[in-house]
Design a protein around this motif. Structure first.
Motif, PDB file in Angstrom:
ATOM      1  N   PHE A   1       5.797   4.362  -6.879  1.00 28.47           N
ATOM      2  CA  PHE A   1       5.196   3.543  -5.839  1.00 28.47           C
ATOM      3  C   PHE A   1       3.767   3.184  -6.212  1.00 28.47           C
ATOM      4  O   PHE A   1       3.032   4.014  -6.757  1.00 28.47           O
ATOM      5  CB  PHE A   1       5.157   4.288  -4.494  1.00 28.47           C
ATOM      6  CG  PHE A   1       6.463   4.952  -4.125  1.00 28.47           C
ATOM      7  CD1 PHE A   1       7.428   4.252  -3.429  1.00 28.47           C
ATOM      8  CD2 PHE A   1       6.723   6.272  -4.478  1.00 28.47           C
ATOM      9  CE1 PHE A   1       8.634   4.856  -3.088  1.00 28.47           C
ATOM     10  CE2 PHE A   1       7.918   6.886  -4.141  1.00 28.47           C
ATOM     11  CZ  PHE A   1       8.876   6.167  -3.444  1.00 28.47           C
ATOM     12  N   ILE A   2       3.365   1.969  -5.917  1.00 26.10           N
ATOM     13  CA  ILE A   2       1.956   1.613  -5.972  1.00 26.10           C
ATOM     14  C   ILE A   2       1.338   2.017  -4.647  1.00 26.10           C
ATOM     15  O   ILE A   2       1.899   1.733  -3.579  1.00 26.10           O
ATOM     16  CB  ILE A   2       1.772   0.109  -6.243  1.00 26.10           C
ATOM     17  CG1 ILE A   2       2.190  -0.210  -7.678  1.00 26.10           C
ATOM     18  CG2 ILE A   2       0.319  -0.320  -6.002  1.00 26.10           C
ATOM     19  CD1 ILE A   2       2.087  -1.675  -8.055  1.00 26.10           C
ATOM     20  N   TYR A   3       0.214   2.695  -4.679  1.00 18.35           N
ATOM     21  CA  TYR A   3      -0.428   3.200  -3.469  1.00 18.35           C
ATOM     22  C   TYR A   3      -0.592   2.091  -2.437  1.00 18.35           C
ATOM     23  O   TYR A   3      -1.033   0.989  -2.735  1.00 18.35           O
ATOM     24  CB  TYR A   3      -1.795   3.797  -3.798  1.00 18.35           C
ATOM     25  CG  TYR A   3      -2.616   4.082  -2.569  1.00 18.35           C
ATOM     26  CD1 TYR A   3      -2.314   5.158  -1.747  1.00 18.35           C
ATOM     27  CD2 TYR A   3      -3.682   3.251  -2.218  1.00 18.35           C
ATOM     28  CE1 TYR A   3      -3.058   5.410  -0.596  1.00 18.35           C
ATOM     29  CE2 TYR A   3      -4.426   3.496  -1.074  1.00 18.35           C
ATOM     30  CZ  TYR A   3      -4.107   4.579  -0.268  1.00 18.35           C
ATOM     31  OH  TYR A   3      -4.826   4.813   0.879  1.00 18.35           O
ATOM     32  N   SER A   4      -0.210   2.421  -1.209  1.00 20.50           N
ATOM     33  CA  SER A   4      -0.332   1.500  -0.084  1.00 20.50           C
ATOM     34  C   SER A   4      -1.226   2.140   0.965  1.00 20.50           C
ATOM     35  O   SER A   4      -0.945   3.248   1.442  1.00 20.50           O
ATOM     36  CB  SER A   4       1.050   1.197   0.512  1.00 20.50           C
ATOM     37  OG  SER A   4       0.942   0.402   1.676  1.00 20.50           O
ATOM     38  N   LYS A   5      -2.313   1.473   1.299  1.00 17.89           N
ATOM     39  CA  LYS A   5      -3.260   2.000   2.279  1.00 17.89           C
ATOM     40  C   LYS A   5      -2.615   2.046   3.658  1.00 17.89           C
ATOM     41  O   LYS A   5      -2.088   1.054   4.147  1.00 17.89           O
ATOM     42  CB  LYS A   5      -4.509   1.118   2.320  1.00 17.89           C
ATOM     43  CG  LYS A   5      -5.601   1.645   3.246  1.00 17.89           C
ATOM     44  CD  LYS A   5      -6.734   0.633   3.405  1.00 17.89           C
ATOM     45  CE  LYS A   5      -7.487   0.417   2.113  1.00 17.89           C
ATOM     46  NZ  LYS A   5      -8.696  -0.443   2.332  1.00 17.89           N
ATOM     47  N   ARG A   6      -2.644   3.206   4.272  1.00 15.49           N
ATOM     48  CA  ARG A   6      -2.099   3.369   5.619  1.00 15.49           C
ATOM     49  C   ARG A   6      -3.221   3.760   6.560  1.00 15.49           C
ATOM     50  O   ARG A   6      -3.836   4.819   6.409  1.00 15.49           O
ATOM     51  CB  ARG A   6      -1.005   4.451   5.645  1.00 15.49           C
ATOM     52  CG  ARG A   6       0.170   4.200   4.738  1.00 15.49           C
ATOM     53  CD  ARG A   6       0.833   2.847   4.956  1.00 15.49           C
ATOM     54  NE  ARG A   6       1.495   2.746   6.239  1.00 15.49           N
ATOM     55  CZ  ARG A   6       1.195   1.828   7.146  1.00 15.49           C
ATOM     56  NH1 ARG A   6       0.230   0.963   6.940  1.00 15.49           N
ATOM     57  NH2 ARG A   6       1.850   1.796   8.275  1.00 15.49           N
ATOM     58  N   SER A   7      -3.516   2.884   7.505  1.00  9.83           N
ATOM     59  CA  SER A   7      -4.590   3.153   8.458  1.00  9.83           C
ATOM     60  C   SER A   7      -4.289   4.443   9.215  1.00  9.83           C
ATOM     61  O   SER A   7      -3.141   4.715   9.570  1.00  9.83           O
ATOM     62  CB  SER A   7      -4.731   1.987   9.439  1.00  9.83           C
ATOM     63  OG  SER A   7      -3.515   1.767  10.131  1.00  9.83           O
ATOM     64  N   GLY A   8      -5.334   5.242   9.422  1.00 14.35           N
ATOM     65  CA  GLY A   8      -5.157   6.517  10.104  1.00 14.35           C
ATOM     66  C   GLY A   8      -5.034   7.696   9.169  1.00 14.35           C
ATOM     67  O   GLY A   8      -5.054   8.846   9.614  1.00 14.35           O
ATOM     68  N   THR A   9      -4.915   7.431   7.858  1.00 15.94           N
ATOM     69  CA  THR A   9      -4.857   8.517   6.874  1.00 15.94           C
ATOM     70  C   THR A   9      -6.205   8.629   6.161  1.00 15.94           C
ATOM     71  O   THR A   9      -6.918   7.632   5.993  1.00 15.94           O
ATOM     72  CB  THR A   9      -3.763   8.270   5.827  1.00 15.94           C
ATOM     73  OG1 THR A   9      -4.080   7.089   5.084  1.00 15.94           O
ATOM     74  CG2 THR A   9      -2.412   8.096   6.498  1.00 15.94           C
ATOM     75  N   PRO A  10      -6.591   9.829   5.710  1.00 18.80           N
ATOM     76  CA  PRO A  10      -7.875   9.999   5.022  1.00 18.80           C
ATOM     77  C   PRO A  10      -8.030   9.100   3.795  1.00 18.80           C
ATOM     78  O   PRO A  10      -9.122   8.603   3.510  1.00 18.80           O
ATOM     79  CB  PRO A  10      -7.873  11.480   4.629  1.00 18.80           C
ATOM     80  CG  PRO A  10      -6.997  12.133   5.650  1.00 18.80           C
ATOM     81  CD  PRO A  10      -5.914  11.131   5.939  1.00 18.80           C
ATOM     82  N   ALA A  11      -6.949   8.890   3.054  1.00 14.92           N
ATOM     83  CA  ALA A  11      -7.038   8.111   1.821  1.00 14.92           C
ATOM     84  C   ALA A  11      -7.445   6.662   2.077  1.00 14.92           C
ATOM     85  O   ALA A  11      -8.033   6.011   1.213  1.00 14.92           O
ATOM     86  CB  ALA A  11      -5.712   8.148   1.073  1.00 14.92           C
TER      87      ALA A  11
END
Length: 480
Positions: A374-384
């Motif tokens: 997987f290519i990293y997908s930004k998920r709002s609400g997560t620290p990353a």
């Protein structure tokens, strides 16, 4: 988040579960029977699954409830009731669902009586609910992951109340057993052993939408497995976000090793798989149980995510590259020839070329049979999502291309070692136009060979004649 309307009185419905849900199902079944007679036709349902095996198992329950009520399954979305069981692990999953919902709206204009239901992980996000309220007013019922079992009750409310029904629960309060289910296959099935996740990997939304870990009682798991086997199931997959954490919430505590051994004692069950373990919790006792138990497939899916110690720490994974490779070595020592598969994320915030090189190094040293990448997908609400060093798309795409080439080379080497051997396969699909049967090996790879429809659901011996990388061409040698 609470529904904006008050529920009409349902004093005549039981309070205890699952009796309460069966009462709603029976009421809806009677109502639908009247409509069938009046319109002289069957009423259809379409249940669409987005996401993981956990979602797929939930969808079987949703389909089971609708089937009990009297709906007939169809592959078409032009149905009387359409259920989308959604995923929110990656941003593109949300985008895809929104597009599909829009298409349902166009279908509903042609068929105003159509019922549209949205549920699952995506619905646990408040911003998603607000968007659906404003932009997709034609949706009838919305609920999340914690009350999947309430489909019949919510449909009843939709029939008896004005407007849409929204019932999103912030946490799970119970595990409801003994609801109807419709399996995709007659000969293999998933069995939930636990729900939720306590790991809080910095990139992952799952703990926020699935809630904290809750384990089912061993007796309920065994009873479900026995019922499945009695109906012809040969293989079960034990499902959980982190199966190695199974039993920690039970009194007394029960380990996953103990559970899988108990499941293996079910008479008539021939194969056991499980998904997904976490490297930080994978015990030597479990590895030894897999090696010693002939019913457990010699396949361990061990998510890596990254080979970089620096990134693993940022990901909150609680193991190092050396610890991961030590686990791999232990698996290979105890189970020579076992298949090890993995998950890998490319482009996590801050990933450098050196970090990526560490990941490639683990791929080569571990000898993965296959990998989900997987290519990293930004998920709002997560620290990353708030971390600095977000990797440009073009850089992630280039690294993904190189990763896939490396995995393909390594996996082909692993698969080629089995060429010429005779193995046991569970026959899963048959294509009459070609006379080809597809079977699944113990290591989860596929083999295609000439056969007939009667082989479906049987375990058959097949000689692996030619390796095609991630699958084989073979010849059936005998039935077992």
């Amino acid at each position: 988040m609470k529904d904006e309307r008050k529920l009409q009185s349902t004093e005549d419905f039981p309070i205890e579960e699952p009796a309460r849900q069966y009462a709603f199902m029976d009421r809806l079944k009677a109502s639908l029977s009247v409509r069938k007679l009046a319109e002289n036709r069957e009423f259809t349902m379409h249940v669409e699954t987005f996401g993981c095996q956990m979602n797929a198992k939930d969808s079987e329950k949703l389909a089971g409830i609708l089937s009990y009520i009297g709906y007939v399954q169809t592959d078409s979305e032009d149905a009387d009731i359409v259920v989308y069981n959604t995923c929110t692990v990656r941003e593109n999953a949300n985008t895809r669902v929104y597009g599909r919902i829009g298409n349902l709206g166009r279908l509903k204009k042609k068929h105003p009586g159509m019922k549209i239901v949205l549920c699952g992980c995506m619905m646990q996000e408040e911003h998603v609910i607000e968007k659906i309220k404003k932009s997709y007013r034609f949706v009838d019922v919305i609920f999340g992951t914690h009350n999947i079992y309430m489909l019949a009750e919510l449909l009843y409310r939709s029939e008896t109340e004005a407007g849409r029904v929204i019932d999103i629960q912030s946490e799970a309060t119970r595990i409801v057993e003994d609801l109807p289910s419709v399996q995709k296959y007659d000969f293999k099935a998933g069995v939930n052993i636990m729900y939720g996740c306590n790991n809080f990997c910095s990139y992952c939304i799952v703990p926020y939408v699935r809630g904290r870990e809750r384990s089912r009682r061993p007796v309920d798991i065994i009873r479900e497995t026995e019922a499945l086997v009695a109906n012809g199931v040969k293989e079960v997959m034990l499902l959980g976000q982190n199966v190695n954490s199974y039993g920690k919430t039970l009194e007394p505590a029960v380990s996953f090793t103990e559970l899988i051994h108990e499941v293996s004692l079910v008479k008539g069950l021939e194969r056991i798989r499980f998904m997904t373990p976490h490297p930080k919790d994978l015990s030597e006792a479990l590895i030894e149980e897999i090696a010693a138990n002939p019913k457990i497939c010699k396949h361990v899916h061990l998510p890596l995510q990254s080979g970089s110690d620096r990134l693993l720490k940022r990901m909150n994974r609680h193991y190092t590259k050396a610890q991961y490779l030590s686990l791999v070595d232990k698996i290979k020592e105890v189970m020579p020839g076992a298949a090890i598969t993995t998950d890998i994320i490319i482009g996590f915030p801050g990933e450098t070329e050196e970090d990526f090189a560490d990941t490639l190094d683990v791929v080569r040293r571990a000898g993965f049979m296959s990998a989900f990448t997987f290519i990293y997908s930004k998920r709002s609400g997560t620290p990353a999502a708030e971390m600095d060093g977000q990797v440009p798309e073009e850089v992630s795409a280039d690294r993904m291309k190189r990763l896939l080439a490396c995995i393909g080379e390594v996996a082909s080497e692993q698969a080629e070692r089995l060429t010429g051997s005779t193995v046991k396969v569970l026959c899963e699909e048959y294509k009459p136009e070609t006379g080809c049967v597809t079977g699944r090996l113990d290591n989860n790879l596929l083999v295609h060979f000439d056969g007939c429809e009667a082989l479906l659901g049987t375990i058959t011996e097949v000689r692996l004649d030619e390796c095609k990388g991630f699958y084989y061409l073979g010849t059936k040698t005998s039935d077992l």
